[in-house]
Design an enzyme around this catalytic site. Structure first.
Site, PDB file in Angstrom:
ATOM      1  N   ALA A  99       0.814  -1.220   0.000  1.00 57.38           N
ATOM      2  CA  ALA A  99       0.000   0.000   0.000  1.00 57.38           C
ATOM      3  C   ALA A  99       0.844   1.266   0.000  1.00 57.38           C
ATOM      4  CB  ALA A  99      -0.925   0.005   1.215  1.00 57.38           C
ATOM      5  N   ARG A 107      10.246   7.951  -2.147  1.00 60.59           N
ATOM      6  CA  ARG A 107      11.634   8.119  -2.600  1.00 60.59           C
ATOM      7  C   ARG A 107      11.885   7.591  -4.014  1.00 60.59           C
ATOM      8  NH1 ARG A 107      16.019   5.972   0.633  1.00 60.59           N
ATOM      9  NH2 ARG A 107      14.667   4.676   1.918  1.00 60.59           N
ATOM     10  N   GLY A 116       0.167   1.913   9.265  1.00 65.74           N
ATOM     11  CA  GLY A 116       1.192   1.026   9.812  1.00 65.74           C
ATOM     12  C   GLY A 116       1.012  -0.406   9.340  1.00 65.74           C
ATOM     13  N   GLY A 126       5.589  -6.266  -0.594  1.00 68.54           N
ATOM     14  CA  GLY A 126       5.620  -6.175  -2.054  1.00 68.54           C
ATOM     15  C   GLY A 126       6.870  -5.526  -2.613  1.00 68.54           C
ATOM     16  N   GLY A 158      14.144  -2.733  12.477  1.00 68.37           N
ATOM     17  CA  GLY A 158      13.690  -3.190  13.783  1.00 68.37           C
ATOM     18  C   GLY A 158      14.643  -4.268  14.290  1.00 68.37           C
ATOM     19  N   GLU A 195      11.200  -1.391  17.284  1.00 71.20           N
ATOM     20  CA  GLU A 195      11.424  -0.539  16.115  1.00 71.20           C
ATOM     21  C   GLU A 195      12.569   0.425  16.403  1.00 71.20           C
ATOM     22  OE1 GLU A 195      10.121  -0.772  12.971  1.00 71.20           O
ATOM     23  OE2 GLU A 195       9.633  -2.667  13.954  1.00 71.20           O
ATOM     24  N   LYS A 217       8.688 -11.977 -35.394  1.00 69.11           N
ATOM     25  CA  LYS A 217       7.576 -11.783 -34.449  1.00 69.11           C
ATOM     26  C   LYS A 217       6.444 -12.731 -34.798  1.00 69.11           C
ATOM     27  CE  LYS A 217       3.968  -9.801 -34.998  1.00 69.11           C
ATOM     28  NZ  LYS A 217       2.750  -9.012 -35.298  1.00 69.11           N
TER      29      LYS A 217
HETATM   30  C1  UD1 Z   1       9.386  -2.481   8.742  1.00 69.00           C
HETATM   31  C2  UD1 Z   1       9.394  -3.153  10.114  1.00 69.00           C
HETATM   32  C3  UD1 Z   1      10.834  -3.217  10.634  1.00 69.00           C
HETATM   33  C4  UD1 Z   1      11.700  -3.965   9.633  1.00 69.00           C
HETATM   34  C5  UD1 Z   1      11.603  -3.326   8.248  1.00 69.00           C
HETATM   35  C6  UD1 Z   1      12.299  -4.187   7.220  1.00 69.00           C
HETATM   36  C7  UD1 Z   1       7.271  -2.597  11.177  1.00 69.00           C
HETATM   37  C8  UD1 Z   1       6.605  -1.721  12.156  1.00 69.00           C
HETATM   38  N1  UD1 Z   1       8.582  -2.387  11.009  1.00 69.00           N
HETATM   39  O1  UD1 Z   1       9.819  -1.153   8.940  1.00 69.00           O
HETATM   40  O2  UD1 Z   1      10.883  -3.882  11.880  1.00 69.00           O
HETATM   41  O3  UD1 Z   1      13.052  -3.971  10.085  1.00 69.00           O
HETATM   42  O4  UD1 Z   1      10.222  -3.208   7.840  1.00 69.00           O
HETATM   43  O5  UD1 Z   1      12.316  -3.526   6.007  1.00 69.00           O
HETATM   44  O6  UD1 Z   1       6.650  -3.449  10.603  1.00 69.00           O
HETATM   45  N2  UD1 Z   1       2.985  -0.836   4.324  1.00 69.00           N
HETATM   46  C9  UD1 Z   1       1.636  -0.836   4.013  1.00 69.00           C
HETATM   47  N3  UD1 Z   1       0.755  -0.142   4.778  1.00 69.00           N
HETATM   48  C10 UD1 Z   1       1.164   0.581   5.856  1.00 69.00           C
HETATM   49  C11 UD1 Z   1       2.537   0.593   6.174  1.00 69.00           C
HETATM   50  C12 UD1 Z   1       3.422  -0.130   5.398  1.00 69.00           C
HETATM   51  O7  UD1 Z   1       1.227  -1.507   3.042  1.00 69.00           O
HETATM   52  O8  UD1 Z   1       0.298   1.191   6.499  1.00 69.00           O
HETATM   53  C13 UD1 Z   1       3.909  -1.592   3.500  1.00 69.00           C
HETATM   54  C14 UD1 Z   1       4.932  -0.703   2.823  1.00 69.00           C
HETATM   55  O9  UD1 Z   1       4.463  -0.324   1.547  1.00 69.00           O
HETATM   56  C15 UD1 Z   1       6.147  -1.597   2.755  1.00 69.00           C
HETATM   57  C16 UD1 Z   1       6.020  -2.488   3.962  1.00 69.00           C
HETATM   58  O10 UD1 Z   1       4.663  -2.438   4.342  1.00 69.00           O
HETATM   59  O11 UD1 Z   1       6.142  -2.431   1.608  1.00 69.00           O
HETATM   60  C17 UD1 Z   1       6.922  -2.056   5.106  1.00 69.00           C
HETATM   61  O12 UD1 Z   1       6.552  -0.767   5.530  1.00 69.00           O
HETATM   62  P1  UD1 Z   1       7.626   0.341   5.892  1.00 69.00           P
HETATM   63  O13 UD1 Z   1       6.905   1.552   6.294  1.00 69.00           O
HETATM   64  O14 UD1 Z   1       8.639   0.431   4.845  1.00 69.00           O
HETATM   65  O15 UD1 Z   1       8.266  -0.327   7.201  1.00 69.00           O
HETATM   66  P2  UD1 Z   1       9.663   0.013   7.839  1.00 69.00           P
HETATM   67  O16 UD1 Z   1       9.549   1.278   8.586  1.00 69.00           O
HETATM   68  O17 UD1 Z   1      10.717  -0.121   6.838  1.00 69.00           O
END
Ligand code: UD1
Ligand code: CA
Length: 451
Positions: free
Chosen positions: A10, A15, A80, A104, A140, A154, A333
């Protein structure tokens, strides 16, 4: 054990600096999301739920284009990772088994790694995939006691002591569906980011007397993509592994670092691939073929003993039987070439069937498109198509038939016939010499006038 995949997709991916949702950026010709779906597909999951948000329509199309059984749910606000997984609850209401949560944007998790997690689930209620990080940065941290996982902290919430831990959370989690959703219900957002953390389920599980553990994998598997630079690095990592695999499988790569594979390229043993060859999706090359320098292949099948290139392009639907020769500056083709057929120079063969051992002369073009519709060209076996023949489709050239060079073939040619369709040659004796004198006189006059 029944399994279901929940893939979090989602996030906006700010970036990436892109109009395209992050998970649709490609590595080796497939979106990041498809790589994640492929990682999980080895488990033969009963359900696949993709959690979308930004660009949900495009993400849905890509996911279902790859596997029409994939279900998509919408996370309207990204509150989250725990909140994201909760969006899959309704889709998994009738499901009883293990849920595997993947990201994803994390394309390299190996199927065996997920299988290890499913095994570990036999002894623990919740299993997290961790890795030893060379630079733990903002990941984390996993807090272990023996082989028991006590909690995940975290980065933003770590103490100095916890920051020193190098065992990090990849984000991949496996748990029984009922337990997972019950734990997720209890996750709050009282933390420094104000987010619902999926990682909080570990502490919650422990406080309820459930057990948790971590399975570890190589850090390379956990590589995530957040920027174009990371996308390029992920592509490089993919290609390095694909080249190493090809070499190990008995493929000769003259200059491995210049050959680019797609996510699904299949190359047989004893094939030789010369420098600067690029594979798009869905290309298969059988054993003992030779792909010469600077060729581009996608959606094609090359049989044993065939040679392609240099500078050839095989597009979707190109089917080359054994010992077919495709030479320089030839594009194929949606065309089937039977055994031993040759198209060696400067040709376009589209929407065609070419019979066994037929020879297609230099510069031959199948004129397959009338501006509105595509039409088929059929050439029999052992035919000889003269250089620079235009085959205006739909048209058929029979077995052993020939066409004269420069012909524009608009009508079918029967077996064994020779078709000539071009202006008749007329020779005018002495006229070249006469013309040259006239031209010279004209030039002299012009030069004199110019001074
Ligand atoms: C998360 C983990 C962290 C881990 C890291 C590894 C949590 C709270 N933290 O942190 O412990 O070390 O990944 O990369 O889980 N996403 C959604 N909906 C949301 C939030 C996120 O679909 O509401 C998806 C993002 O698109 C992404 C993935 O979940 O693909 C991870 O989210 P992101 O915000 O990147 O987590 P990190 O802060 O990197
Ligand atoms: Ca991340």
């Amino acid at each position: 054990m029944n399994t279901a995949l929940v893939i979090l997709a989602a996030g906006m991916g700010t970036r990436m600096n892109s109009d395209l949702p992050k998970v649709l950026h490609e590595i080796a010709g497939a979106p990041l999301l498809i790589h994640a779906m492929k990682s999980g597909a080895a488990l033969d999951p009963e359900k696949q739920v993709i959690v979308t948000g930004h660009g949900a329509d495009l993400v849905t199309r890509a996911a279902q284009g790859w596997d029409d059984r994939a279900e998509v749910v919408l996370q309207e606000e990204q509150l989250g990772t725990a909140h994201a997984v909760l969006q899959a609850r309704a889709a998994l209401a009738d499901f009883d088994g293990d849920v595997i949560v993947l990201y994803g944007d994390t394309p390299f998790i190996q199927p065996e790694t997920i299988a290890h997690m499913v095994e570990a689930r036999q002894h623990h209620d919740v299993v997290v995939l961790g890795f030893e990080a060379a630079d733990p940065g903002r990941y984390g941290r996993l807090i272990l006691q023996g082989d028991r996982l006590e909690k995940i902290v975290e980065f933003k919430d770590t103490t100095d002591q916890e920051r020193a831990i190098t065992l990090c959370n990849s984000g991949v989690v496996a748990a029984n569906s009922k337990i997972l959703f019950a734990l997720l219900d209890k996750v709050g957002n009282d933390n420094s980011a104000g987010e619902y953390y999926l990682t909080d389920i570990i502490g919650l599980a422990r406080s309820e007397g459930l057990s948790a553990t971590a399975v570890t994998c190589d850090e390379a598997e956990t590589l995530g993509v957040n920027s174009r630079a990371e996308l390029a690095a992920a592509e490089a990592a993919f290609q390095a592994r694909a080249r190493a695999d090809a070499l190990a499988n008995g493929v000769t790569l003259t200059a491995p670092e210049t050959v680019f594979f797609a996510h699904d390229t299949v190359i047989g043993r004893d094939t030789v691939i010369e420098p600067n060859v690029m594979f798009g999706p869905d290309a298969t090359v059988e054993s003992g073929a030779r792909i010469r320098a600077f060729s581009h292949l996608e959606g094609c099948h090359v049989s044993r003993g065939a040679t392609v290139g240099p500078f050839a392009r095989l597009r979707p639907g190109a089917e080359l039987a054994e010992d077919v020769h495709i030479g320089n500056f030839v594009e194929i083709k949606n065309a089937v070439l039977d055994a031993g057929a040759k198209v060696n120079h400067l040709s376009y063969i589209g929407d065609a069937h070419i019979g066994e051992k037929s020879n297609i002369g230099a510069g031959t073009i199948t004129c397959n498109y009338d501006g509105v519709m595509k039409h088929k060209t059929e050439i029999g076996a052992n035919a000889f198509i003269g250089s620079n023949t235009m085959l205006v489709a739909p048209v058929r050239v029979g077995n052993r038939a020939m066409t004269g060079s420069g012909s524009v073939i608009t009508a079918d040619v029967e077996d064994d016939a020779l078709a000539i369709a071009r202006g008749t040659q007329v020779n005018k004796p002495g006229l070249a010499a006469k013309l040259r004198e006239i031209l010279k006189a004209k030039k002299a006059k012009r030069d004199k006038e110019a001074g």
